[in-house]
Design an enzyme around this catalytic site. Structure first.
Site, PDB file in Angstrom:
ATOM      1  N   THR A   1       4.437   3.143  -6.022  1.00 22.29           N
ATOM      2  CA  THR A   1       5.288   2.021  -6.397  1.00 22.29           C
ATOM      3  C   THR A   1       6.300   2.390  -7.484  1.00 22.29           C
ATOM      4  OG1 THR A   1       3.568   0.476  -5.714  1.00 22.29           O
ATOM      5  CG2 THR A   1       5.274  -0.392  -7.169  1.00 22.29           C
TER       6      THR A   1
ATOM      7  N   GLU B   1      16.210   0.765  -8.560  1.00 20.71           N
ATOM      8  CA  GLU B   1      17.122   0.782  -9.706  1.00 20.71           C
ATOM      9  C   GLU B   1      18.335   1.668  -9.416  1.00 20.71           C
ATOM     10  OE1 GLU B   1      16.103   0.312 -13.855  1.00 20.71           O
ATOM     11  OE2 GLU B   1      14.045   0.866 -13.316  1.00 20.71           O
TER      12      GLU B   1
ATOM     13  N   HIS C   1       5.789  -4.366  -3.426  1.00 21.04           N
ATOM     14  CA  HIS C   1       5.651  -3.189  -2.557  1.00 21.04           C
ATOM     15  C   HIS C   1       4.736  -3.604  -1.417  1.00 21.04           C
ATOM     16  CE1 HIS C   1       5.015   1.476  -2.480  1.00 21.04           C
ATOM     17  NE2 HIS C   1       5.374   0.985  -1.310  1.00 21.04           N
TER      18      HIS C   1
END
Length: 142
Positions: free
Chosen positions: A34, A42, A68
């Protein structure tokens, strides 16, 4: 050029063994970790802004909430797509989705702040020198 809602950016990569949960210490399985997914998300947000910022400015992440939803094995390609959903002065909000070659694997809400790179780093360095014994250090983004 103006930063506005609807602008998008993408980032992609092939999952390697070093991207797995066991390698990044976020779990014990050899599937996409994750933290790696969050970093790719990002990166997509940063890419959405890249051509719109003057060279002395950059953005810093202020918040990310990642869901996730599906595991991805090494060798598979993943891609994140970030879309700007809000612009409020220096605060930019994103909705990010991620897929692998089998379908959706995650989504996120993300906030970044526009900063002057040199001034921001000067503040961080000054805080590090002054508050070396404090367990937490903060840089106020203004």
């Amino acid at each position: 050029m103006e930063i506005k809602t609807g602008l998008t950016g993408t980032a992609s990569k092939y999952v390697t063994d070093s991207d797995t949960a066991v390698s990044v210490k976020s779990g014990t399985l050899k599937v996409l970790g994750t933290p790696v997914l969050a970093a790719l998300m990002e990166e997509a947000a940063v890419n959405a802004l890249a051509e719109y910022l003057p060279k002395e400015q950059t953005t810093v992440g202020g918040y990310i909430a990642v869901h996730h939803n599906a595991a991805t094995l090494p060798g598979h390609r993943i891609e994140a797509k970030a879309e700007i959903t809000g612009v409020e002065n220096k605060k930019i909000t994103f909705r990010i989705t991620a897929d692998d070659d089998k379908g959706p694997i995650g989504e996120a809400e993300h906030i970044r702040f526009i900063v002057d790179a040199e001034k921001f780093m000067d503040r961080v360095k000054n805080l590090s020198l002054i508050h070396i014994s404090e367990p937490t250090r903060r840089v106020v983004i203004s």
